[in-house]
Design an enzyme around this catalytic site. Structure first.
Site, PDB file in Angstrom:
ATOM      1  N   THR A 128      74.064  23.400 111.856  1.00  0.00           N
ATOM      2  CA  THR A 128      75.518  23.291 111.981  1.00  0.00           C
ATOM      3  C   THR A 128      76.203  23.120 110.628  1.00  0.00           C
ATOM      4  O   THR A 128      75.740  22.367 109.781  1.00  0.00           O
ATOM      5  CB  THR A 128      75.868  22.085 112.874  1.00  0.00           C
ATOM      6  OG1 THR A 128      75.337  22.318 114.164  1.00  0.00           O
ATOM      7  CG2 THR A 128      77.369  21.870 112.981  1.00  0.00           C
ATOM      8  N   GLY A 167      71.387  14.989 111.672  1.00  0.00           N
ATOM      9  CA  GLY A 167      70.617  13.767 111.879  1.00  0.00           C
ATOM     10  C   GLY A 167      69.517  13.638 110.847  1.00  0.00           C
ATOM     11  O   GLY A 167      68.941  14.638 110.416  1.00  0.00           O
ATOM     12  N   GLY A 391      85.889  -5.487 134.397  1.00  0.00           N
ATOM     13  CA  GLY A 391      85.856  -6.035 133.040  1.00  0.00           C
ATOM     14  C   GLY A 391      84.438  -6.217 132.527  1.00  0.00           C
ATOM     15  O   GLY A 391      84.161  -6.011 131.344  1.00  0.00           O
ATOM     16  N   GLU A 414      74.151  20.341 120.549  1.00  0.00           N
ATOM     17  CA  GLU A 414      73.130  21.228 121.143  1.00  0.00           C
ATOM     18  C   GLU A 414      73.826  22.299 121.989  1.00  0.00           C
ATOM     19  O   GLU A 414      73.347  22.650 123.072  1.00  0.00           O
ATOM     20  CB  GLU A 414      72.134  20.428 121.995  1.00  0.00           C
ATOM     21  CG  GLU A 414      71.054  19.725 121.196  1.00  0.00           C
ATOM     22  CD  GLU A 414      69.987  20.671 120.661  1.00  0.00           C
ATOM     23  OE1 GLU A 414      69.839  21.767 121.210  1.00  0.00           O
ATOM     24  OE2 GLU A 414      69.329  20.304 119.672  1.00  0.00           O
TER      25      GLU A 414
END
Lengths: 641, 641
Positions: A128, A167, A391, A414
């Site tokens: 990428t 990554g 909550g 991906e």
């Protein structure tokens, strides 16, 4: 009831090994860490993972187990523990190591795979770019061969061409598989992959390499995503991963595949495993969220009701069942469809000879469809579970915020889901033929012939079973019961065919009438995406049906069958506008359908916890404080009031 | 075109004052902070906010501006800057200060309001308990009057009764408005509010008070949510906020409202402002996310297409328009509906005499409906915008992760959305009469008379205009154009009436046939919730129509009118299953509707950036790195290739 056995599927032994060997809380995500703490912990734990389990996809000679399916399932299992760790492992062994294995040749394997499997050599998968993530065909990084120095010159021409979101780049990676436009003798040959050292032993970037940090993200804090730029970096000739294309000493290019685009998409096809693993891990996170929300909803009480001594438990409310039980049924459906997909992947990637192209294309299409479906389902369902816990669901200690934030990016990495569904649609339209072009406005789809759709609509696993079910009962739609499996299958199959027919008809018409070629496709984009989702629904239902058939235990079989009814009918209910519009449902029958779905929810109400228990997630992996605390509090309240 | 003027609405001067006085980046959220950094920054900034703007709701004598509407709008504006700061301000001035003002009497006001407004006295609104958040009627904290000591004894009987998720509790609050069951002379009088000091000047908890920290949350790291438990804490008699109920020295209880439940819901009704502000702030975050995604989509290019020199900008894709432009139109609709709601709130709360109960109930119902609708819309839309920006949308520096994480809890706090929609449905069923009971299985709703619905279906603002539009054209549905405003209004009004009729019919039938009283309501819960959403859609459309009418600029008027078409028709399209099922749309017309919506998207395509510009969010407030970087990168690429 042997429900878990049915869900565990073909790689049940891998799932059980993961439960045993990764037992306890050691590998479980830690809420509230700083980015530095998270990265340090995940990097440390990556090296502590059992490589023979988590890197099972590599040949045994390099430390793996030669089992592609097991590798995907192991990553799915990491999805229960810590999604940062799962991604980090996926980057190291799936993307980086996987690319070296699939795109490299023997010398690359012998030089690097052992250290990659052991975790001694950490690396990146640098595809990428900031400017091109979806359209990777048009990556802008250039790698030009220089016969004088017998090496490549790797260069980032401008910021948009830097590698981004990579990554292992910001902190740990020493080697990177870099995808770049290969140029030799002044001619481009399309995108190829190069092995490029990016850090020295001291951890500092090597000369000419600039490393940036993507910094704080919505989630996945334990993954060191970063940016890589190259300023005329010299790359040794041997470092071209040359399985699909090589450069001779004098610069002559050669490849077993002539067409550049076709070659690149063949290379991409070998990397399908990552996409399959992401879909599976998304479902792991979904299962974890559902387990938390269903167990909480089984103890948590709110509001009194006439005729009830104590306040009503949340799971008793129809609105709660509408949220959770339908999501549960969908998750079951994906589990079986994913198991089938992994089996297909395993078969394709374990074959001694390359499989035929049709089978490979089918695998890629199914992987794309199921990745999109499972990751969107994860995003929606984890959100629903968060809200179902009120909550408490917003507190990091109860796990749901981490599951939501970490999986959020799954819908766009991906492969962006919308782009993936376009690929699925394109595959449907062209019958997997001629699908190697870029998404160039789909101009060519106007030439699609009717008959190719026959191939597309081929039924999935258990073809004969599904054929038999559909043909079981005579008569039209209105005469068959909602819970008739054949009717459900026929409804989804018929919708897929009809939507596809509509898209083809409109594309033909547009080709003749539209002035701007872009509009030919763009005008029907929503329609094409609907074809893809209709296709996915059908494939998933067929996978579910086939999975039930494999279950030998009668009680499990019966329960799965009801869950399958809920999946099929809730899909039809969700799209009842289409079925009414196309007169596949009468108004009266459409109204009745809502009652049938509510009836199934009521029938499955007592099984809600059974259904999540069968996911087989160890208690220590769930690591959600409310699951321990809420039952105690309810007891205190009941005895104190 | 004076589009921003139309959106800024009645409190345009407050919006402009916020843009001017909070200009620059000083108050803007900072991504990637630790919880400690975030809390310290937000606490510091809270004191730097201009109180006359942000605490405008208090009387001028205490430092406010006596302008309830302005107070809500100011909080909405803080929603553009930093949602932690917005919540912190909302807790201090809206909930805590608002409760002292609305539930206390002169002596409380004189003692505390000045310091509350100035920020010198920070406090908490301690209503929610771990065990009871939605059903606050059944709070378990007890406050018993002891005539001997002339004081109250405040006690937390078990863990489930501790106050939880309380903003300002973990770090800053010195005083808390604590809601507890008032007991005197051995008799309970329902929930009342008490002012309770929780921390000394040194910041340490006072004796008998235990303070816990909710720790890391999904978002809102700058808000110090915590837990409060009381171990027989003595509370001075004067500290009962006694506007709606007082205790004499001898312990005699007196109140202007006899019924306990009715009194408590009257008290709650005065606190509606917080709910209105949360809905508005959710829309602010939505507008911010849409501005980022639309501007990014206007420069970002991906994939080539035949007939196009450069790659296609994302906003040109129909699928992208389907995601963003419909969300934009919905956000426009909510803006006008919210402006009308704020005006109603202002009118009700500024009235010299208490308004009639019908008007108050209507305000509460509208506030609940719009809070639920706007917060769910925010959750969905911010998610969509994140995905529309791909990997860049996942990076904290691009703002979207913060917007998503911070607003996530909005759907379940200040009233869980599902519970709020039940309240709306209950209001519709009972015509605001007799609506003070708890949600006790809705047993009483079976006695609802037909005629009360007339009141419910009363049209909103611009009643005569809407009446005129609906009656404008003769003939049935199929003869009227999709863009005929009267037809759109009639469709949504008719659906609301019909769904409501169905719920009433089923409740009547269930009352006669169901054995378990709980099932009488629970069986139709989904149907009742649908009545509430159908009602909301209708109210929102009417608000939009009325808002357009107020716009004097012809160009703005024309554009708004198209946006309103898109809102109305996309709502009908989203629920076309219902309209077909009930034969309000023919199959042919339903199919045509999709084409009409796509046509509107194409028509509005050139206006996408105009529409987000009109939100009037200063560039420095957007603080999204990609908005600066992407245009530059695209230029580099265009000139470099």
């Amino acid at each position: 009831m042997r429900l878990q056995e049915a869900l565990d599927g073909r790689w049940a032994h891998v799932r059980q090994a993961a439960r045993d060997r990764l037992a306890g809380g050691r590998f479980v995500a830690v809420p509230g860490e700083t980015i530095g703490q998270a990265r340090a912990r995940v990097t440390r734990l990556l090296r502590e993972l059992p490589a023979d389990l988590c890197a099972a996809g590599f040949p045994a000679e390099y430390g793996g187990a030669g089992d592609a399916g097991a590798a995907v399932v192991a990553v799915e299992m990491l999805g229960f523990l810590d999604l940062s760790l799962m991604i980090k492992a996926g980057v190291q062994w799936g993307l980086f190591g996987g690319a070296v294995a699939a795109l490299g040749t023997r010398r690359h394997h012998d030089s690097f795979l052992k250290d990659i499997v052991s975790g001694d050599l950490l690396g990146c998968f640098a595809m990428t770019e900031t400017g091109h993530g979806s359209d990777v065909h048009r990556l802008q990084t250039v790698c030009e061969y220089d016969p004088d120095t017998e090496s490549f010159d790797l260069h980032t021409p401008y910021e948009a061409a830097r590698k981004d979101y990579i990554g292992n780049a910001a902190q740990d990676g020493r080697l990177a598989v870099v995808f770049a436009q290969l140029v030799t003798g002044g001619r481009g040959h399309g995108v190829h992959a190069f092995l490029v050292p990016i850090r020295g032993a001291d951890g500092e970037p090597l000369p000419g390499v600039t490393i940036g940090d993507d910094g704080h993200k919505a989630g996945l804090l334990g993954v060191d995503n970063g940016r890589l730029s190259f300023d005329h970096v010299r790359v040794h000739r041997d470092m071209l991963l040359d399985r699909y294309g090589g450069v001779a000493l004098d610069g002559t290019y050669s490849s077993p595949i002539d067409d550049d685009a076709r070659r690149f998409f063949t290379m991409l096809g070998t990397l399908v495993r990552g996409r399959v693993a992401v879909g599976g891990a998304a479902s792991s996170a979904t299962k974890e969220a559902l387990t938390i929300a269903v167990r909480y909803g089984e103890t948590r009480r709110q509001f009194t009701a006439p005729g009830r001594d104590r306040e009503v438990v949340l799971n008793d409310y129809l609105a709660h069942q509408r949220k959770l039980t339908i999501a549960l049924a969908t998750t079951y459906a994906f589990t079986f469809a994913q198991d089938e997909l992994v089996a297909t992947l395993h078969e394709v990637q374990s074959a001694a000879e390359p499989v035929d192209e049709h089978r490979q294309r089918e695998l890629e299409s199914r992987a794309a469809a199921l990745k999109a479906a499972q990751t969107w389902h994860a995003t929606r369902t984890i959100q629903t579970c968060r809200e179902a816990c009120g909550g408490a669901g917003y507190l990091a200690a109860n796990r749901l915020p981490g599951l939501k934030a970490d999986t959020d990016v799954f819908t766009t990495f991906e492969g962006d889901n919308t782009v993936l569904l376009q690929l699925v649609a394109k595959g449907l339209l062209t019958g997997y033929r001629d699908s190697f072009g870029s998404l160039d406005g789909w101009g060519r789809t106007a030439f699609v012939a009717e008959q190719v759709r026959e191939m597309v609509l081929e039924r999935t696993a258990a073809r004969s079973l599904i054929h038999r079910l559909i043909d079981a009962a005579p008569g039209g739609g209105d005469e068959r019961a909602f819970t008739d499996r054949g009717w459900q299958l026929a409804m989804l199959e018929d919708r897929e065919r009809h939507v596809l027919d509509g898209v083809i008809r409109r594309l033909r018409k547009n080709s003749a009438t539209r002035e701007r070629p872009f509009d030919v496709f763009n005008d029907v984009q929503d329609h094409a995406l609907k074809a893809a989702t209709a296709h996915t629904d059908r494939v998933v239902l067929e996978g579910f049906v086939a999975g039930i058939e494999r279950s030998a235990d009668p009680a499990a079989h019966a329960l799965l069958s009801r869950v399958c009814d809920l999946y099929a009918l809730s899909r039809i209910e969700a799209d009842k506008g289409w079925f009414l519009e196309h007169e596949r449902l009468t108004p009266a029958r459409a109204k009745a359908l809502t009652g049938i779905v509510n009836g199934l929810l009521k029938e499955l109400r007592p099984q809600m916890t059974t259904l999540v228990d069968a996911f087989g997630i160890p208690d220590e992996w769930l690591a959600s404080a409310i699951l321990r605390e809420e039952p105690r509090r309810q007891e205190e309240m009941a005895s104190g009031s």
